[in-house]
Design a protein around this motif. Structure first.
Motif, mmCIF file in Angstrom:
data_model
loop_
_atom_site.group_PDB
_atom_site.id
_atom_site.type_symbol
_atom_site.label_atom_id
_atom_site.label_comp_id
_atom_site.label_asym_id
_atom_site.label_seq_id
_atom_site.Cartn_x
_atom_site.Cartn_y
_atom_site.Cartn_z
ATOM 1 N N MET A 333 0.832 -1.207 0.000
ATOM 2 C CA MET A 333 0.000 0.000 0.000
ATOM 3 C C MET A 333 0.869 1.260 0.000
ATOM 4 O O MET A 333 0.595 2.224 -0.728
ATOM 5 C CB MET A 333 -0.916 -0.002 1.228
ATOM 6 N N ILE A 334 1.940 1.263 0.788
ATOM 7 C CA ILE A 334 2.818 2.428 0.848
ATOM 8 C C ILE A 334 3.502 2.644 -0.498
ATOM 9 O O ILE A 334 3.672 3.780 -0.951
ATOM 10 C CB ILE A 334 3.838 2.250 1.982
ATOM 11 N N LEU A 335 3.893 1.560 -1.165
ATOM 12 C CA LEU A 335 4.509 1.693 -2.486
ATOM 13 C C LEU A 335 3.544 2.321 -3.483
ATOM 14 O O LEU A 335 3.940 3.171 -4.304
ATOM 15 C CB LEU A 335 4.966 0.321 -2.981
ATOM 16 N N ALA A 336 2.286 1.918 -3.423
ATOM 17 C CA ALA A 336 1.290 2.497 -4.331
ATOM 18 C C ALA A 336 1.081 3.982 -4.048
ATOM 19 O O ALA A 336 0.973 4.793 -4.971
ATOM 20 C CB ALA A 336 -0.035 1.733 -4.207
ATOM 21 N N VAL A 337 1.049 4.355 -2.769
ATOM 22 C CA VAL A 337 0.878 5.771 -2.420
ATOM 23 C C VAL A 337 2.104 6.581 -2.846
ATOM 24 O O VAL A 337 1.977 7.709 -3.348
ATOM 25 C CB VAL A 337 0.609 5.911 -0.911
ATOM 26 N N LEU A 338 3.301 6.024 -2.679
ATOM 27 C CA LEU A 338 4.508 6.725 -3.103
ATOM 28 C C LEU A 338 4.508 6.972 -4.612
ATOM 29 O O LEU A 338 4.969 8.018 -5.076
ATOM 30 C CB LEU A 338 5.750 5.921 -2.700
ATOM 31 N N GLU A 339 4.012 6.010 -5.359
ATOM 32 C CA GLU A 339 4.006 6.173 -6.816
ATOM 33 C C GLU A 339 2.944 7.167 -7.274
ATOM 34 O O GLU A 339 3.191 8.011 -8.133
ATOM 35 C CB GLU A 339 3.789 4.812 -7.482
ATOM 36 N N ARG A 340 1.754 7.091 -6.696
ATOM 37 C CA ARG A 340 0.652 7.925 -7.161
ATOM 38 C C ARG A 340 0.673 9.321 -6.556
ATOM 39 O O ARG A 340 0.355 10.306 -7.242
ATOM 40 C CB ARG A 340 -0.678 7.246 -6.817
ATOM 41 N N LYS A 341 1.044 9.457 -5.311
ATOM 42 C CA LYS A 341 0.949 10.746 -4.623
ATOM 43 C C LYS A 341 2.276 11.479 -4.503
ATOM 44 O O LYS A 341 2.289 12.693 -4.312
ATOM 45 C CB LYS A 341 0.363 10.551 -3.218
ATOM 46 N N ALA A 342 3.396 10.739 -4.578
ATOM 47 C CA ALA A 342 4.706 11.381 -4.463
ATOM 48 C C ALA A 342 5.493 11.333 -5.761
ATOM 49 O O ALA A 342 6.586 11.911 -5.826
ATOM 50 C CB ALA A 342 5.512 10.739 -3.334
ATOM 51 N N GLY A 343 4.993 10.640 -6.786
ATOM 52 C CA GLY A 343 5.642 10.615 -8.085
ATOM 53 C C GLY A 343 6.922 9.820 -8.153
ATOM 54 O O GLY A 343 7.768 10.087 -9.023
#
Length: 481
Positions: A333-343
């Motif tokens: 989940m953290i990896l997905a958030v890093l990709e979508r929200k932090a670029g």
């Protein structure tokens, strides 16, 4: 027409019931353990005159329940200040975690204080226990040892010895003819535990019982055993690591959320009053891909270091995701958030996440530290200061508050950290921290903002061009390399 009486069949090992006979128990899969049990008959209960009259609760003396220290500070911390006379404690843990070693040390220190102690073993011979006591220096004149597996004989030893503390290792090995089944079965364990509880309350004798656990990690035996005893302790630890933890799951005389920390050594189990250094590396300079967080084990804050490694994947379609000490679903989940929200481009790269010292982190407050470690490893960039990160990461990239933030940040300040990144609206967590510690607390509202503070987020093209030309811009409020 008279109604036919129903017959119940019950398993003597686990208590599973069925309406008809079967050769194999449907719960514990034991063959030949299902027997017929008739329906209980309602009988009139005879009234008896009580031996002692009921008294107002305010007139009962508290001195009869004064606590006595066991001599092991970490165990006394979990018990709430020591053992109460007449208390019955159940200590459960996996095989080989060190239950017998710990309780033998407890019995020896109790006896060295001049209090008579009885150690009953049903799993080892007296010579084997004596050998372990000599290795761990757990010898005392007032420590009595008995190797018995019959409940009646154990009660006889109590009558002869008159101890103030008895240790029983373990309840699954003691049997009695007053109950059906073999030792370790549901009926046997229930009857043995109930008998020891009665004796403990009558004599004011503290009793510590060792219990086994199942493959699922729960305490073996009937659930009523946990209701009968006063305190239930779980002894946890990884056999590949020397760290051990005693956790209270039930405590009638103290807090039920305390933990005690121990370390298994060649000389036995020793206390670890300050375990924060066990789960952090010894490197003085922060390395890329590392971040420290503070988790709460009961009421105790513990520092834990998270390490991450991001590498090119041999197969971009199926990158590897390897985790140790952290939950795999949480990291995904953290990896997905890093990709979508932090670029951060992580979908085609291998990601490895691990903890230091064999720690297991399930606290959601470690989400931000995991994200910071992954971002630092992806950029191969460290931050030249000692940083802790606290916060639960949401799917929208926001940071949520975590409980006990004041104690977490206070522990980081005590250990000399320079910067703490916490969720916004958490100012009450650091208003009481003395300024002499030099800890600077930064509040952020999102994951992207936290990475920006550490100069680990997505950079603008202008900043990247200026860096390539050697004209480095002033970092402002960022803490980056």
């Amino acid at each position: 027409m008279a109604k036919k009486a129903t017959t119940t069949w019950v398993c003597t090992e686990c208590g599973w019931t069925t309406a008809k006979w079967v050769g194999r128990c449907g719960e514990c899969q034991t063959w030949g353990s299902v027997v017929e049990k008739g329906a209980p008959k309602l009988t009139d209960v005879t009234t008896h005159v009580p031996v002692s009259r009921a008294v107002p609760i305010g007139t009962v003396s508290e001195q009869a329940a004064d606590r006595h220290l066991t001599g092991i500070g970490e165990l006394d911390r979990v018990l709430g200040g020591g053992l109460v006379p007449g208390v019955v404690v159940l200590l459960a843990g996996e095989p080989g975690v060190g239950k017998s070693t710990l309780l033998l040390d407890v019995a020896a220190k109790w006896a060295q204080a001049g209090r008579r102690t009885l150690y009953v073993t049903g799993e080892e011979s007296a010579a084997q226990v004596r050998l372990r006591a000599g290795r761990t220096k757990a010898l005392a004149d007032e420590l009595y040892l008995a190797a018995e597996t019959d409940l009646g004989t154990v009660l006889g030893h109590i009558e002869q010895t008159e101890p103030s503390l008895m240790v029983l290792d373990s309840v699954q090995t003691i049997g009695t003819t007053q109950a059906d089944g073999s030792p370790g079965g549901v009926s046997q364990v229930r009857e043995v535990t109930a008998a020891l509880v009665r004796v403990a309350k009558q004599r004011g004798m503290a009793v510590v019982i060792v219990g086994h656990v199942t493959k699922e990690g729960s305490i073996a035996g009937p659930r009523t055993m946990e209701h009968l005893v006063d305190v239930v302790l779980a002894f946890e630890g990884d056999r590949h690591s020397g760290f051990r933890m005693v956790r209270a799951t039930k405590n009638r005389y103290g807090p039920a959320d305390e933990v005690g920390c121990f370390e298994m050594t060649d000389a036995g189990i020793i206390e670890v009053p300050d375990p924060s250094g066990l789960f952090t590396s010894d490197n003085a300079d922060p390395q890329p891909g590392t971040c420290v967080t503070v988790t709460m084990e009961g009421r105790r804050p513990l520092l834990s270091e998270v390490q991450a490694l991001v590498a090119p994947s041999a197969t971009e379609k199926y990158p590897r995701r390897t985790n140790h000490g952290v939950e795999g679903g949480r990291v995904a989940m953290i990896l997905a958030v890093l990709e979508r929200k932090a670029g951060l481009p992580l979908s085609s790269r291998d990601v490895y996440v691990s903890t230091v010292g064999g720690a297991r982190i399930s606290d959601p407050s470690a989400d931000l530290a995991i994200a910071v470690a992954i971002a630092s490893a992806s950029a191969d960039r460290n931050f030249p200061t000692r940083v802790i990160a606290l916060g639960e990461v949401g799917l929208a990239g926001d940071l949520r508050r975590v409980p006990g933030l004041e104690r977490r940040v206070g522990e980081a300040a005590r250990l000399g950290f320079d910067l703490a990144i916490v969720p916004r609206n958490s100012r009450e967590a650091h208003t009481r921290i003395p300024s002499m510690h030099g800890l600077h607390v930064v509040e952020v509202s999102s994951l992207a903002e936290a990475l920006g503070v550490l100069n680990l987020g997505r950079r603008r093209r202008g900043a990247a061009r200026a860096e390539a030309d050697g004209d480095r811009a002033a970092p402002g409020t960022t803490v980056g390399a």
